[in-house]
Design an enzyme around this catalytic site. Sequence first.
Site, PDB file in Angstrom:
ATOM      1  N   LYS A 192       0.845  -1.198   0.000  1.00 30.74           N
ATOM      2  CA  LYS A 192       0.000   0.000   0.000  1.00 30.74           C
ATOM      3  C   LYS A 192       0.878   1.245   0.000  1.00 30.74           C
ATOM      4  O   LYS A 192       0.643   2.190  -0.749  1.00 30.74           O
ATOM      5  CB  LYS A 192      -0.912   0.012   1.248  1.00 30.74           C
ATOM      6  CG  LYS A 192      -2.072  -0.963   1.169  1.00 30.74           C
ATOM      7  CD  LYS A 192      -2.803  -1.103   2.505  1.00 30.74           C
ATOM      8  CE  LYS A 192      -3.846  -2.218   2.415  1.00 30.74           C
ATOM      9  NZ  LYS A 192      -4.512  -2.521   3.695  1.00 30.74           N
ATOM     10  N   GLN A 226      -4.586  -1.217   9.928  1.00 30.88           N
ATOM     11  CA  GLN A 226      -4.545  -2.556   9.324  1.00 30.88           C
ATOM     12  C   GLN A 226      -5.112  -3.586  10.307  1.00 30.88           C
ATOM     13  O   GLN A 226      -4.767  -3.613  11.486  1.00 30.88           O
ATOM     14  CB  GLN A 226      -3.087  -2.897   8.950  1.00 30.88           C
ATOM     15  CG  GLN A 226      -2.919  -4.197   8.196  1.00 30.88           C
ATOM     16  CD  GLN A 226      -3.552  -4.198   6.808  1.00 30.88           C
ATOM     17  OE1 GLN A 226      -3.665  -3.161   6.153  1.00 30.88           O
ATOM     18  NE2 GLN A 226      -3.977  -5.362   6.349  1.00 30.88           N
ATOM     19  N   ASP A 229     -11.176   3.256   4.790  1.00 28.67           N
ATOM     20  CA  ASP A 229     -11.616   1.864   4.626  1.00 28.67           C
ATOM     21  C   ASP A 229     -13.139   1.743   4.575  1.00 28.67           C
ATOM     22  O   ASP A 229     -13.661   0.679   4.225  1.00 28.67           O
ATOM     23  CB  ASP A 229     -11.153   1.041   5.844  1.00 28.67           C
ATOM     24  CG  ASP A 229      -9.912   0.219   5.574  1.00 28.67           C
ATOM     25  OD1 ASP A 229      -9.754  -0.258   4.440  1.00 28.67           O
ATOM     26  OD2 ASP A 229      -9.130   0.043   6.518  1.00 28.67           O
TER      27      ASP A 229
HETATM   28  N1  GUN Z   1      -7.045  -6.558   6.531  1.00 31.82           N
HETATM   29  C1  GUN Z   1      -7.409  -7.301   5.448  1.00 31.82           C
HETATM   30  N2  GUN Z   1      -8.056  -6.523   4.544  1.00 31.82           N
HETATM   31  C2  GUN Z   1      -8.076  -5.277   5.058  1.00 31.82           C
HETATM   32  C3  GUN Z   1      -8.604  -4.033   4.576  1.00 31.82           C
HETATM   33  O1  GUN Z   1      -9.198  -3.917   3.489  1.00 31.82           O
HETATM   34  N3  GUN Z   1      -8.426  -2.968   5.405  1.00 31.82           N
HETATM   35  C4  GUN Z   1      -7.801  -3.079   6.602  1.00 31.82           C
HETATM   36  N4  GUN Z   1      -7.695  -1.981   7.339  1.00 31.82           N
HETATM   37  N5  GUN Z   1      -7.309  -4.208   7.079  1.00 31.82           N
HETATM   38  C5  GUN Z   1      -7.442  -5.300   6.299  1.00 31.82           C
END
Ligand code: GUN
Length: 281
Positions: free
Chosen positions: A49, A93, A116
């Site tokens: 990311k 995350q 998110d």
């Molecule tokens: N863990 C797995 N997928 C995601 C996501 O799309 N966002 C976040 N914050 N954590 C994750």
Amino acid sequence: MTKLIKGKELSEKIVENISEELKNYTKKPGLTVIIVGDNPASRVYVNKKKRTAENAGFNSVVIELPEDVTREELEKHIDELNKDEAVDGILVQLPLPKHINTYDILERILPEKDVDGFHPENVGKLVIGLKPYAVSCTPYGIIRLLEENNIEIEGRHAVIIGRSNIVGKPMASLLLNRNATVTVCHSKTASLRRVCMQADILVAAVGREKFVKRDWVKPGAVVIDVGINRTEEGKIVGDVDFEEVSGKAEYITPVPGGVGPMTIAMLLSNTLELFKLHNDL
Ligand code: GUN
């Protein structure tokens, strides 16, 4: 002939367009990711990311916190980011360590910085059919893939395997809002194969390698594979048995190169939208 839904290609196009758009602005959109502990899979995702965001022209920051961080300390970081005008999107995350309540943390993020789309206000708006500040990146990316490939959603039966808050539930809302008939399956669903066989659009988000077999899929179905599973031999495979199912489905997403790259592209797209909102652009 089964057609491949090429997420990698579309995601590169989206990221390229975003990168071009950013050249029009004097400021860079700010995305801050918080990672707690050292879950290896989370680290891989967060690094990717950060790299993609930086290359596209974002101001991308990662805050690494130890596994034993207290809830109060984590909340302090979020409060600071909420106040920081250079930060447009905040992403914590997941998963978080067990001693921290995930929903307390997600609620602490300002809804207008919740890149998110996990804050209850954004989830609620999505369910009602109002416009949230952001929508969960993976299901949002799947909608983009369906639309880009001119795959009809309205009136079709979509079956989702998996009821997670990150994928299954927001996927159900997004499809329902587009007038699909939606069935959400999970570990307690009776006759799962029979339900899946009725799907015009089948979304597999279970996290079990090659779980969906050829005789689960209706001829001509659209099969969307959200899984990223590492086999014993170290190969990345999806939740769908690709070899078995391709040839029967009309469309299928490959793993890797299908849904996965779309998640990051939608994260950048969400961050850009929040940046524009915060700067009246
Ligand atoms: N863990 C797995 N997928 C995601 C996501 O799309 N966002 C976040 N914050 N954590 C994750």
